[in-house]
Structure formats: structure tokens, C-alpha cells
Design a protein around this motif. Structure first.
Motif, mmCIF file in Angstrom:
data_model
loop_
_atom_site.group_PDB
_atom_site.id
_atom_site.type_symbol
_atom_site.label_atom_id
_atom_site.label_comp_id
_atom_site.label_asym_id
_atom_site.label_seq_id
_atom_site.Cartn_x
_atom_site.Cartn_y
_atom_site.Cartn_z
ATOM 1 N N THR A 95 5.983 -9.267 -2.521
ATOM 2 C CA THR A 95 5.446 -8.149 -1.744
ATOM 3 C C THR A 95 3.942 -8.032 -1.923
ATOM 4 O O THR A 95 3.201 -7.778 -0.957
ATOM 5 N N ILE A 96 3.465 -8.200 -3.157
ATOM 6 C CA ILE A 96 2.016 -8.164 -3.397
ATOM 7 C C ILE A 96 1.326 -9.243 -2.579
ATOM 8 O O ILE A 96 0.325 -8.999 -1.895
ATOM 9 N N ALA A 97 1.859 -10.465 -2.636
ATOM 10 C CA ALA A 97 1.216 -11.590 -1.948
ATOM 11 C C ALA A 97 1.212 -11.395 -0.435
ATOM 12 O O ALA A 97 0.233 -11.717 0.240
ATOM 13 N N GLU A 98 2.292 -10.854 0.102
ATOM 14 C CA GLU A 98 2.414 -10.736 1.552
ATOM 15 C C GLU A 98 1.677 -9.527 2.119
ATOM 16 O O GLU A 98 1.218 -9.560 3.258
ATOM 17 N N SER A 99 1.553 -8.456 1.319
ATOM 18 C CA SER A 99 1.078 -7.195 1.894
ATOM 19 C C SER A 99 -0.141 -6.599 1.217
ATOM 20 O O SER A 99 -0.932 -5.908 1.885
ATOM 21 N N TYR A 100 -0.327 -6.806 -0.068
ATOM 22 C CA TYR A 100 -1.383 -6.088 -0.788
ATOM 23 C C TYR A 100 -2.668 -6.886 -0.972
ATOM 24 O O TYR A 100 -3.742 -6.300 -1.141
ATOM 25 N N ILE A 101 -2.610 -8.193 -0.962
ATOM 26 C CA ILE A 101 -3.805 -8.986 -1.207
ATOM 27 C C ILE A 101 -4.632 -9.079 0.071
ATOM 28 O O ILE A 101 -4.126 -9.458 1.135
ATOM 29 N N ASP A 102 -5.902 -8.708 -0.033
ATOM 30 C CA ASP A 102 -6.832 -8.759 1.095
ATOM 31 C C ASP A 102 -7.446 -10.156 1.145
ATOM 32 O O ASP A 102 -8.386 -10.463 0.414
ATOM 33 N N ARG A 103 -6.924 -10.984 2.007
ATOM 34 C CA ARG A 103 -7.362 -12.382 2.037
ATOM 35 C C ARG A 103 -8.682 -12.555 2.782
ATOM 36 O O ARG A 103 -9.304 -13.613 2.681
ATOM 37 N N GLU A 104 -9.111 -11.543 3.495
ATOM 38 C CA GLU A 104 -10.392 -11.644 4.193
ATOM 39 C C GLU A 104 -11.559 -11.266 3.280
ATOM 40 O O GLU A 104 -12.565 -11.986 3.203
ATOM 41 N N HIS A 105 -11.434 -10.151 2.554
ATOM 42 C CA HIS A 105 -12.563 -9.635 1.780
ATOM 43 C C HIS A 105 -12.380 -9.790 0.274
ATOM 44 O O HIS A 105 -13.323 -9.568 -0.481
ATOM 45 N N GLY A 106 -11.191 -10.167 -0.162
ATOM 46 C CA GLY A 106 -10.922 -10.255 -1.588
ATOM 47 C C GLY A 106 -10.382 -8.950 -2.137
ATOM 48 O O GLY A 106 -10.482 -7.883 -1.527
ATOM 49 N N GLY A 107 -9.804 -9.027 -3.319
ATOM 50 C CA GLY A 107 -9.216 -7.844 -3.933
ATOM 51 C C GLY A 107 -7.900 -7.456 -3.285
ATOM 52 O O GLY A 107 -7.308 -8.219 -2.508
ATOM 53 N N TRP A 108 -7.451 -6.270 -3.590
ATOM 54 C CA TRP A 108 -6.205 -5.747 -3.044
ATOM 55 C C TRP A 108 -6.509 -4.563 -2.128
ATOM 56 O O TRP A 108 -7.475 -3.833 -2.345
ATOM 57 N N PHE A 109 -5.664 -4.387 -1.112
ATOM 58 C CA PHE A 109 -5.710 -3.135 -0.354
ATOM 59 C C PHE A 109 -5.271 -2.013 -1.290
ATOM 60 O O PHE A 109 -4.236 -2.110 -1.950
ATOM 61 N N GLU A 110 -6.050 -0.960 -1.348
ATOM 62 C CA GLU A 110 -5.761 0.111 -2.293
ATOM 63 C C GLU A 110 -4.612 1.008 -1.826
ATOM 64 O O GLU A 110 -4.041 1.752 -2.612
ATOM 65 N N GLU A 111 -4.261 0.921 -0.565
ATOM 66 C CA GLU A 111 -3.203 1.779 -0.033
ATOM 67 C C GLU A 111 -2.634 1.170 1.233
ATOM 68 O O GLU A 111 -3.376 0.653 2.073
ATOM 69 N N LEU A 112 -1.312 1.208 1.349
ATOM 70 C CA LEU A 112 -0.626 0.820 2.576
ATOM 71 C C LEU A 112 0.155 2.024 3.087
ATOM 72 O O LEU A 112 0.611 2.862 2.302
#
Length: 411
Positions: A354-371
Motif C-alpha cells: 500500500t505504501i509503494a502504490e499509494s503513499y510514495i511521491d514518485r514525482e517529487h520524492g518523499g511520501w504524500f502526507e495525507e490521502l
């Protein structure tokens, strides 16, 4: 995105596989690569970052936990051998000691801006993170670490600690006038983490005993009384306040917060190990906390952990911040090591999928802080990127023996 109906049952634990370990290490490096070039605020402390990874406009106010957590994370980086980390540690430690520390009244003020104190209250949550920063900085020999550790320990013991309850009070005005009527588990949970780090850094048994007393109050007694739902809010006698209405959804949300059940799952097992495995209730409690969190807090339709539940176990705040699933990764790692089972391995894989598919921001780096509920990036609680603390530890905890804090394991 629908919730995964399939989780791999390929033989072997993922955390033992070289490819998985290399992937986790690369994700930790990506997090550092996002923060390193831009995080330092030349006027003191660290910038919050916007969704693209640039300093966030309007982030002139620096709460103390942001600086203290950055110090802790860059101690981890220094122990790993990441060049440039010592500058970040020094910058943060100096801001804590020379700016957040209240030279007039003692203690550490909650937030500052470029002109000085913004919110000068003395909060248990903030002091817990100062203790963590000082304990971590001691491991790399920072020249302020011992002074800060002695200072914040004295403040915690003399001002915050309530020995009759075995926990700390919540907050004071700048001049130590008490703010009455409330006790909170969140500050005590993070103090438990910091007390363990202080014990590891000093071998002072008092830190460990206080951590054990907090865990006994909040988990062994109060959470057990609530069928292992971790209550957030209490009155001054540590009776659960189920009617509490949030005035600050970030630090004191209404209802219950499954992410904190997950955090306590890991901390309880860590405390059990540090205490010589002498408290028989701790492993079973840690396992139950994790199971309850995934049974009640996980969105079975779309995946991810709801932020809060009401006392009927219904999702209340349905958006899904990054930190509960990051804490789930740490908790299930400790469970796999100390309570191994196919159930825990399955959840380890589901969490990281779930982290890999939804939380990792592959464009800017880091994680999305909220979904949002549908796992789409959102900004209802947070304006920009999350800090390093939760995501970095999620990536690194599986790489080391689950026997104590990351700083101790790496060092």
C-alpha cells in the motif's frame, strides 16, 4: 483504487530478502535527498516543505517537535555515514538550546518565529521530543547533548512528572502556571519512546522505570479496560474522557486513533526487550494492539488506515495520513521478530504494498502526507510534505534487529 485481494505467500520473510532490503534503503535515501538541500532555515530550525519539496510559504513558525525530530533523524543519518548530516544535527541542536530553551523561566517553548516566541507554552509533547533529540545527539558526541539531556530531564522530573499516576501532565503557561483539566496519552507515548532512548544513551534505570510506568498506565490498564482501544484523552485523575471534542485534530483528535495503537504495539515490544523481558503482559498486549488496529482501523474496501474512529468503532475522520501506515510498518516488523506468524508476514507485505502504490511521491520524492478515503493525495490537515521522522523510521526499522531504538541498533 480497490483494496488488494491478493497478498503474496511466496516463501521467506520479505525483510530477509536482499532485494527488499535494498529497496527500503533506497527509499530512505530518497527521503534524505528531498530534505537535505532545502530544509535548513538560516534563521533557525527547519523549513516545512510544500508538496513539490520546496520551502513552504508561511512556514516561518517552527514548532519544537519539528526541530527535535530533525535532529533525531540526522543522528540516524550520521550513524549510517551519510555525509552532511552533522551540519543538520548542529543546526537543530543550537536552535533548541539557544532559542527554544527559555532562559528566563526554564523549559522549552512550543513554537518560535523569526521574531522569537510565537507560542511560549511548555508542553509535554515538545519536551518529550527534546529528550529524544538530546539522547540521540549524545550518541554522536554533540557538545550540547549532555547539557540538554540533564536540563530537559530535570524539567520533566520537577515540572511534568506526576508520580502518583506514573505519567506526565500535559502543559503549562510560559511561567509554569498549570493549564488544568486535561491529561493526554500522545505526549506520554512519545515520552515513552524518548525515555527508552535516554536509557540506551545513559544506562540510567530511572528512564526505563518511568517508561514502564507510563506503558502500564496507558496500555496495561486503560487500553485493556477499553478492549485494547487506546484512549487519547483523560481527566486529571486519568479517567478516560470519551466525550472529548477536538480543538486540534492534528495533536488531539476526537475519538480514538488506530495509528497510535500501532505505535504502542512497537513501543511495548521495544520496552519489553529493554526491560529484560520481565513484563509478561507486554508481548500479548503488543500483538492485540496490532490486531485490533487492522481489524477496526484498516479500510477493507480501499486500503489504508482511517485517521480516527468514534467509540462505536466507526470511521470518524476518514482521510488517511502517512504516519499510521508508517507506524504499522515498524510495529509489524517487531511482531515478526518477537511473535512470528503468517498473519504478521501477510500484513507486513500488505502494508508495504500500500505504501509503494499509494503513499510514495514518485514525482517529487518523499511520501504524500495525507490521502483521502480513495487514496488520492489531499491536504485537509497538512499543507505540504511530512517531515522525515515517521517515514524514515518505517524504511529503516526492518533493516535492523528489533531489539531497541534505531539509533542504538545502527550505532
Amino acid at each position: 483504487m480497490p483494496e488488494l485481494s491478493f497478498t503474496s505467500a511466496a516463501p521467506g520473510a520479505w525483510r530477509d530478502k536482499p532485494w527488499h532490503r535494498a529497496w527500503l534503503e533506497s527509499q530512505a535515501n530518497i527521503l534524505f535527498d528531498l530534505f537535505d538541500p532545502v530544509a535548513i532555515n538560516p534563521k533557525g530550525g527547519f523549513f516545512d516543505l510544500d508538496p513539490s519539496g520546496k520551502p513552504l510559504p508561511g512556514s516561518a513558525v517552527r514548532p519544537i517537535h519539528t526541530t527535535a525530530r530533525a535532529v533525531h533523524c540526522y543522528v540516524i543519518a550520521s550513524l549510517l555515514g551519510r555525509p552532511g548530516s552533522d551540519r543538520m544535527i548542529d543546526h537543530g541542536m543550537n536552535y533548541l538550546w539557544h532559542s527554544h530553551r527559555d532562559a528566563q523561566h526554564g523549559g522549552y517553548m512550543w513554537s518560535l518565529d523569526d521574531n522569537g516566541p510565537k507560542d511560549a507554552s511548555k508542553q509535554g509533547y515538545g519536551h518529550a521530543f527534546v529528550l529524544l533529540a538530546a539522547s540521540s545527539a549524545k550518541l554522536v558526541g554533540h557538545p550540547l547533548a549532555d547539557r540538554m539531556l540533564d536540563d530537559v530531564t530535570t524539567i520533566l522530573n520537577d515540572r511534568f512528572w506526576e508520580d502518583q499516576h506514573g505519567a506526565i501532565t500535559e502543559e503549562f503557561e510560559r511561567d509554569w502556571t498549570p493549564m488544568r483539566g486535561y491529561r493526554g496519552q500522545n505526549s506520554n507515548m512519545h515520552l515513552t519512546e524518548a525515555l527508552m532512548a535516554a536509557y540506551e544513551a545513559t544506562a540510567n534505570q530511572d528512564y526505563l522505570r518511568k517508561a514502564e510506568r507510563i506503558a502500564d498506565l496507558i496500555i496495561n490498564r486503560r487500553a485493556r479496560e477499553c478492549d485494547f482501544r487506546v484512549a487519547e484523552h483523560f481527566d486529571e485523575q486519568w479517567s478516560v474522557d470519551r466525550s472529548y471534542k477536538a480543538v486540534n485534530e492534528m495533536f488531539r483528535p476526537s475519538g480514538t486513533t488506530p495509528g497510535h495503537w500501532l505505535e504502542w504495539s512497537r513501543l511495548t515490544l521495544q520496552l519489553w526487550v529493554l526491560g529484560g523481558k520481565s513484563h509478561d503482559w507486554m508481548p500479548a498486549a503488543a500483538e492485540t494492539l496490532f490486531r485490533r488496529s487492522v481489524e477496526l482501523g484498516w479500510d477493507r474496501s480501499k486500503g489504508g488506515f482511517f485517521y480516527t474512529l468514534d467509540w462505536a468503532d466507526k470511521p470518524s475522520f476518514r482521510f488517511k495520513p502517512w504516519w499510521p501506515i508508517a507506524e504499522a510498518a515498524g510495529a509489524v516488523t517487531f511482531l515478526i521478530e518477537h511473535r512470528p506468524s503468517p498473519f504478521h508476514e501477510e500484513w507486513y507485505r500488505r502494508i508495504w504494498n500500500t505504501i509503494a502504490e499509494s503513499y510514495i511521491d514518485r514525482e517529487h520524492g518523499g511520501w504524500f502526507e495525507e490521502l483521502d478515503e480513495n487514496l488520492v493525495p489531499a491536504h485537509s490537515l497538512f499543507a505540504g510534505k511530512a517531515d522525515l521522522y515517521h517515514a524514515l523510521q518505517a524504511c529503516l526499522i526492518p533493516l535492523y534487529p528489533a531489539q531497541g531504538s534505531l539509533t542504538k541498533a545502527i550505532g
